[in-house]
Design a protein around this motif. Sequence first.
Motif, PDB file in Angstrom:
ATOM      1  N   ARG A 222       0.830  -1.208   0.000  1.00  0.00           N
ATOM      2  CA  ARG A 222       0.000   0.000   0.000  1.00  0.00           C
ATOM      3  C   ARG A 222       0.863   1.257   0.000  1.00  0.00           C
ATOM      4  NH1 ARG A 222      -3.073  -2.532   4.179  1.00  0.00           N
ATOM      5  NH2 ARG A 222      -2.232  -0.989   5.658  1.00  0.00           N
ATOM      6  N   LEU A 223       1.965   1.211   0.760  1.00  0.00           N
ATOM      7  CA  LEU A 223       2.847   2.378   0.832  1.00  0.00           C
ATOM      8  C   LEU A 223       3.467   2.664  -0.525  1.00  0.00           C
ATOM      9  CD1 LEU A 223       4.360   4.573   2.406  1.00  0.00           C
ATOM     10  CD2 LEU A 223       6.067   2.841   3.028  1.00  0.00           C
ATOM     11  N   LYS A 224       3.933   1.636  -1.203  1.00  0.00           N
ATOM     12  CA  LYS A 224       4.558   1.853  -2.505  1.00  0.00           C
ATOM     13  C   LYS A 224       3.537   2.397  -3.499  1.00  0.00           C
ATOM     14  CE  LYS A 224       7.507  -0.285  -5.984  1.00  0.00           C
ATOM     15  NZ  LYS A 224       8.290  -1.490  -6.350  1.00  0.00           N
ATOM     16  N   GLU A 225       2.321   1.888  -3.446  1.00  0.00           N
ATOM     17  CA  GLU A 225       1.271   2.395  -4.329  1.00  0.00           C
ATOM     18  C   GLU A 225       0.986   3.860  -4.030  1.00  0.00           C
ATOM     19  OE1 GLU A 225      -3.382   1.386  -5.581  1.00  0.00           O
ATOM     20  OE2 GLU A 225      -2.332   0.183  -4.065  1.00  0.00           O
ATOM     21  N   ARG A 226       0.952   4.219  -2.761  1.00  0.00           N
ATOM     22  CA  ARG A 226       0.667   5.606  -2.377  1.00  0.00           C
ATOM     23  C   ARG A 226       1.756   6.551  -2.875  1.00  0.00           C
ATOM     24  NH1 ARG A 226      -2.256   7.832   2.485  1.00  0.00           N
ATOM     25  NH2 ARG A 226      -1.656  10.021   2.581  1.00  0.00           N
ATOM     26  N   LEU A 227       3.011   6.106  -2.780  1.00  0.00           N
ATOM     27  CA  LEU A 227       4.129   6.951  -3.206  1.00  0.00           C
ATOM     28  C   LEU A 227       4.286   6.982  -4.724  1.00  0.00           C
ATOM     29  CD1 LEU A 227       6.807   5.965  -0.520  1.00  0.00           C
ATOM     30  CD2 LEU A 227       5.383   8.024  -0.579  1.00  0.00           C
ATOM     31  N   GLY A 228       3.709   6.005  -5.404  1.00  0.00           N
ATOM     32  CA  GLY A 228       3.794   5.967  -6.870  1.00  0.00           C
ATOM     33  C   GLY A 228       4.980   5.148  -7.336  1.00  0.00           C
ATOM     34  N   GLY A 229       4.768   3.860  -7.564  1.00  0.00           N
ATOM     35  CA  GLY A 229       5.862   2.977  -7.937  1.00  0.00           C
ATOM     36  C   GLY A 229       6.568   3.403  -9.201  1.00  0.00           C
TER      37      GLY A 229
END
Length: 817
Positions: A222-229
């Motif tokens: 979820r964190l990576k998705e939020r930051l924009g992979g």
Amino acid sequence: MGLEDALSSGIGSGSAVPHQAFYARTSEHGFETCVEHLCMTGCLSGGFAQQFGHGKDGLLAGLFHDIGKYSQAFQKRIRNPERYGKVDHSTAGALFLVQHGCSAASFAAIGHHTGLPDMGGLGELEGSTYSARMNRACSAGNKNPLVLADAWKSQLHVPASAFMENTEAGREIGRENKNRSFYSEMMLTRMLLSTLVDGDRLDAEFFTSNREDRAEHELLARLKERLGGERLAEEQAPSWNTLREAALSAADSFANESDARIAQLAGIVEAIARKYFDKPDKTPLDEKRCELLERCLDRGRDESCGPGLYTLTAPTGSGKTFSSIAFALEHARTHGLQRVIYVIPYTSIIDQTVGQFERIFGIDAVLPHYAEAPYQLKDESDMDENDLKRVLAAENWNAPIVVTTAVQFFESLYSNKTSRCRKLHNIANSVIVFDEAQTLPVPYLRPCVRVIAELVERYGATAVLCTATQPELKPLFDRAFDGAEARIPEISPFSDADRDTFRRVTVDCIGDIGLDALADRLGEHRQVLCVVNTRKKAQYLYGRLAGDDSAGDGEENSAEGVFCLTTLQCAADRRLLLEEIRVRLAADEPCRVVSTSLIEAGVDVDFPVAYREESGLDSIIQTAGRCNREGRRSAEESMVYVFSTEGGCAPFLKQNIEAFRRVSERCADADVMADTAIRGYFSEMLDMLGDASLDKRHILRLHENDANLPFERIAERFKLIDTPTVPVYIPLSGEGEALCDRLERNDIDRTLFRRLGKYAVNVWPKHLQQLLSAGSVEPVGRGASPEEDCFILRDMGLYSSRLGLSVDVAAADGIFI
């Protein structure tokens, strides 16, 4: 040289390849950019640190800990590791952080691989201290391999205002605590190291192996998705505000997941409690146990009983373990605390506590973290799903209930090593139950009390001192809370009448008795436990009992029902003997046991009568806990005889015995096991020992009066089990022999020494030399120094499973308080 010069000098035209990608690591499926690693680590570290009010420090530590990877030296290394050697990529970030006023984060950055160093001298250039590394980084000029490409400035978007104290109200990242002592600064540094190491390792594992059995896996995704992979892969970090919000969101996710787990477990406790309360035909003892449990549940639900320091003083047999975990879970649910950590002093009783919790809450809710936990002894290929999850959870204590040893708990808090410190941030906002609180080690008592106070005062923890024999620690806690009077409410006060309900034995001091006369007296009992202070006395009494055909029960072989338990036996044999003892006790067969104090460590046995050589009152009460344990007999017929023997007392027990004698004299005909007697005993002990004896290794002095911040020195000194004994491995037929053979062949993996532990007998150096001179033991697996050598017993004629290793131990016996 200034900050920007130190980090950027020498970088100009030709020093950085145009459009070069900067990578932090590689794996089978590609490269992770520096931006992705720094942002993921920063948000994780910031989220972890937010739990104790230092989210900004954690975020900044994570964002800049690896900016050293923007050096050309590191980029060459990651692209061609076979050609280029290792590169220091920690110092650059540490230098950047300290020159931006983030000293604790700087220490964390410099130690995130090698551990926290000592500060060192201001002008120091040589060595591995913090100052030496900073000074070398600032003085090396253009030849410095830490010099960075300018790309890091354009890829990370952190405004100067981010390094200023955040004064926003509400959910701000970074709550500065003014006027912190050196002690508090050093503990904060360890905590920030914990958040950084955990964030760094989690992101590395997520990128390289993407383990779905990791509890944090969903949160990482979820964190990576939020930051924009895709954006991270293209080497562009989100804005500072986006990173800050992502860290706060991660903190909320941690808290919400913990809340749900704790609520579920508290519900299980309440369901079990209702069954106890509704049980018909309860005995008076059952009624008192229910009263204790009900008070613990009520105090746990009480919103006015906030996080802090508590005692739970409950007699043996009162259901203390279940009541304490019931309070802990209700209290955690009421106040939003994230886990329960159950700290147990002895490895001999940790299995039964873990087993009890697993039966109640399920295996997936309980993390046993100690060397001989079953999953710790398996190769990964032999592990099932639960084993694998526990191995991962043990790295950072991300579990709702953690059961561990006092050694693991306290040594981790004073450690400088990354592996030990990684879990520290998960101690914050926890309920910590110290079982058998009277066993806190005297030479380290003040440092242990000080760190408990620090966790309560600055890290939102609740500490519960849980025991039947509550030590008088309030004066020490008053000092630990910077001179402010410590408030230590009792969770469930017991009256003298309440305690009488749980009284199961009568203590009788019978004075001096010779060992031969004592052996004769023991032989008159069909079932009896005798606890003595030295292994030599235990072996002598065993010999007398085992060879005495007049034992009186008509056995063909009187030795059949006689047992000796000492640390001269390896743990594997002691475990088998205890199983045999329990079987004989249950079958009402002859069973006479002579033991050292090791049987007092919560070992679940039930004798009709017990003898205890004069010792400290706490030890006498522990022996009493092995007599009429199940309450099947009256207290009047369940005798505990306290005696002394010829030859005087052992030097290491003089103060304990003197304190007991003073208290017993004052009690006269009163019960020496009463609460007032117990508190009086511990007060006498503290007075006689003196302040210096409570911090023998000067741990607090190194924290509070030394601006050198000696993290490494403190870690080396703080060893709760700090004896010069050396393990000799016993090649018992079967597993013991096979493991010793592997050691000889140097076939060593992470589990070998854990497995060998139950086949070890710890001997004193002089006895080791005697065994070596006689050719009875052989050194194998030589380490870097003689202190690291391993030894295997060759003369198996010196070892008996019933009696242990034959050595003269008269001058070297000892016990721990």
